[in-house]
Design a protein around this motif. Structure first.
Motif, PDB file in Angstrom:
ATOM      1  N   ARG A  13       0.830  -1.213   0.000  1.00 25.18           N
ATOM      2  CA  ARG A  13       0.000   0.000   0.000  1.00 25.18           C
ATOM      3  C   ARG A  13       0.862   1.260   0.000  1.00 25.18           C
ATOM      4  NH1 ARG A  13      -3.946   1.412  -2.446  1.00 25.18           N
ATOM      5  NH2 ARG A  13      -4.739  -0.664  -2.146  1.00 25.18           N
ATOM      6  N   ALA A  14       1.873   1.306   0.855  1.00 31.54           N
ATOM      7  CA  ALA A  14       2.734   2.491   0.925  1.00 31.54           C
ATOM      8  C   ALA A  14       3.468   2.710  -0.396  1.00 31.54           C
ATOM      9  CB  ALA A  14       3.736   2.362   2.072  1.00 31.54           C
ATOM     10  N   PHE A  15       3.949   1.630  -1.008  1.00 26.91           N
ATOM     11  CA  PHE A  15       4.681   1.758  -2.272  1.00 26.91           C
ATOM     12  C   PHE A  15       3.773   2.295  -3.370  1.00 26.91           C
ATOM     13  CE2 PHE A  15       6.441   0.474  -6.288  1.00 26.91           C
ATOM     14  CZ  PHE A  15       7.797   0.713  -6.137  1.00 26.91           C
ATOM     15  N   ILE A  16       2.593   1.703  -3.509  1.00 22.13           N
ATOM     16  CA  ILE A  16       1.652   2.096  -4.564  1.00 22.13           C
ATOM     17  C   ILE A  16       1.197   3.545  -4.384  1.00 22.13           C
ATOM     18  CG2 ILE A  16      -0.658   1.631  -5.506  1.00 22.13           C
ATOM     19  CD1 ILE A  16       1.454  -0.476  -6.260  1.00 22.13           C
ATOM     20  N   GLU A  17       0.914   3.928  -3.153  1.00 22.16           N
ATOM     21  CA  GLU A  17       0.372   5.265  -2.892  1.00 22.16           C
ATOM     22  C   GLU A  17       1.413   6.374  -2.990  1.00 22.16           C
ATOM     23  OE1 GLU A  17      -1.612   4.894   0.872  1.00 22.16           O
ATOM     24  OE2 GLU A  17      -3.346   3.899  -0.044  1.00 22.16           O
ATOM     25  N   THR A  18       2.690   6.060  -2.817  1.00 26.02           N
ATOM     26  CA  THR A  18       3.724   7.101  -2.854  1.00 26.02           C
ATOM     27  C   THR A  18       4.533   7.097  -4.146  1.00 26.02           C
ATOM     28  OG1 THR A  18       5.330   5.693  -1.719  1.00 26.02           O
ATOM     29  CG2 THR A  18       3.939   7.122  -0.340  1.00 26.02           C
ATOM     30  N   ALA A  19       4.206   6.207  -5.060  1.00 29.72           N
ATOM     31  CA  ALA A  19       4.940   6.135  -6.326  1.00 29.72           C
ATOM     32  C   ALA A  19       4.751   7.428  -7.122  1.00 29.72           C
ATOM     33  CB  ALA A  19       4.468   4.940  -7.142  1.00 29.72           C
ATOM     34  N   HIS A  20       5.809   7.870  -7.754  1.00 23.76           N
ATOM     35  CA  HIS A  20       5.774   9.105  -8.548  1.00 23.76           C
ATOM     36  C   HIS A  20       5.369   8.861  -9.999  1.00 23.76           C
ATOM     37  CE1 HIS A  20       7.420  11.339  -5.242  1.00 23.76           C
ATOM     38  NE2 HIS A  20       8.386  10.450  -5.123  1.00 23.76           N
ATOM     39  N   VAL A  23       2.397   2.264 -11.532  1.00 23.83           N
ATOM     40  CA  VAL A  23       3.043   1.032 -11.070  1.00 23.83           C
ATOM     41  C   VAL A  23       2.296  -0.161 -11.648  1.00 23.83           C
ATOM     42  CG1 VAL A  23       3.659  -0.383  -9.065  1.00 23.83           C
ATOM     43  CG2 VAL A  23       3.769   2.120  -8.908  1.00 23.83           C
ATOM     44  N   LEU A  24       3.035  -1.028 -12.333  1.00 24.46           N
ATOM     45  CA  LEU A  24       2.479  -2.278 -12.838  1.00 24.46           C
ATOM     46  C   LEU A  24       2.846  -3.369 -11.844  1.00 24.46           C
ATOM     47  CD1 LEU A  24       1.079  -3.753 -15.265  1.00 24.46           C
ATOM     48  CD2 LEU A  24       3.396  -4.357 -15.988  1.00 24.46           C
ATOM     49  N   VAL A  25       1.836  -4.095 -11.351  1.00 20.26           N
ATOM     50  CA  VAL A  25       2.085  -5.190 -10.410  1.00 20.26           C
ATOM     51  C   VAL A  25       1.765  -6.507 -11.106  1.00 20.26           C
ATOM     52  CG1 VAL A  25       1.520  -6.203  -8.179  1.00 20.26           C
ATOM     53  CG2 VAL A  25       1.499  -3.707  -8.457  1.00 20.26           C
ATOM     54  N   ASP A  26       2.740  -7.404 -11.097  1.00 17.34           N
ATOM     55  CA  ASP A  26       2.572  -8.759 -11.614  1.00 17.34           C
ATOM     56  C   ASP A  26       2.283  -9.663 -10.427  1.00 17.34           C
ATOM     57  OD1 ASP A  26       2.762 -11.207 -12.955  1.00 17.34           O
ATOM     58  OD2 ASP A  26       4.951 -11.242 -12.853  1.00 17.34           O
ATOM     59  N   VAL A  82      -2.421   3.822 -10.953  1.00 14.02           N
ATOM     60  CA  VAL A  82      -2.076   5.214 -11.210  1.00 14.02           C
ATOM     61  C   VAL A  82      -2.580   6.015 -10.012  1.00 14.02           C
ATOM     62  CG1 VAL A  82      -2.402   7.213 -12.714  1.00 14.02           C
ATOM     63  CG2 VAL A  82      -2.204   4.921 -13.714  1.00 14.02           C
ATOM     64  N   ASN A  83      -1.686   6.794  -9.424  1.00  5.06           N
ATOM     65  CA  ASN A  83      -2.019   7.572  -8.220  1.00  5.06           C
ATOM     66  C   ASN A  83      -2.601   6.691  -7.116  1.00  5.06           C
ATOM     67  OD1 ASN A  83      -1.177  10.011  -9.438  1.00  5.06           O
ATOM     68  ND2 ASN A  83      -3.150  10.161 -10.476  1.00  5.06           N
ATOM     69  N   GLY A  84      -2.050   5.482  -6.981  1.00  6.90           N
ATOM     70  CA  GLY A  84      -2.455   4.580  -5.918  1.00  6.90           C
ATOM     71  C   GLY A  84      -3.713   3.786  -6.170  1.00  6.90           C
ATOM     72  N   GLU A  85      -4.355   3.985  -7.314  1.00  2.00           N
ATOM     73  CA  GLU A  85      -5.615   3.310  -7.623  1.00  2.00           C
ATOM     74  C   GLU A  85      -5.465   2.382  -8.831  1.00  2.00           C
ATOM     75  OE1 GLU A  85      -8.357   3.478  -5.768  1.00  2.00           O
ATOM     76  OE2 GLU A  85      -7.268   4.820  -4.426  1.00  2.00           O
ATOM     77  N   PRO A  86      -6.100   1.207  -8.792  1.00  2.00           N
ATOM     78  CA  PRO A  86      -6.043   0.312  -9.950  1.00  2.00           C
ATOM     79  C   PRO A  86      -6.847   0.893 -11.113  1.00  2.00           C
ATOM     80  CG  PRO A  86      -7.505  -0.578  -8.267  1.00  2.00           C
ATOM     81  CD  PRO A  86      -6.871   0.659  -7.691  1.00  2.00           C
TER      82      PRO A  86
END
Length: 107
Positions: A13-20, A23-26, A82-86
């Motif tokens: 959660r922290a990684f996804i929400e603070t990414a600049h 984020v693609l998650v496999d 994108v911006n912490g949301e799928p």
């Protein structure tokens, strides 16, 4: 050359929400043949999308909380955040061209 980052239930959660950037998650597992086939494709795309998308992996067996949160029923499954949301989900194996097109459609 960038590398794929590995996420877990504790840091997801922290990684996804603070990414600049997106984020693609496999979502994958070590025993999954199609997941193993996706690995070199994602490695190629790390360089292709460097500076535009961060590519990550999450082992579904070791991280049941996040896996359940996003209702992962088949693997591999890709989710673009994108911006912490799928914003998009692609279940199942995809070729290099298909995966690249999936990401580019959402950027």
């Amino acid at each position: 050359m960038s590398s794929i980052q590995h996420l877990n239930d504790q840091n997801f959660r922290a990684f996804i929400e603070t990414a600049h950037q997106p984020v693609l998650v496999d979502f994958w597992a070590d025993w999954c043949g199609p997941c193993k086939a996706m690995a070199p494709i994602l490695e190629q795309l790390v360089d292709t999308f460097e500076g535009r998308v961060t590519i990550t992996k999450l082992d579904v067996d070791a991280n049941p909380e996040t896996t359940a949160q996003f209702n992962i029923r088949s693997i591999p499954s890709l989710i673009l955040f994108v911006n912490g949301e799928p914003v998009a989900k692609h279940p199942g194996f995809a070729s290099l061209k298909q995966t690249q097109a999936f990401i580019e459609r959402e950027l």
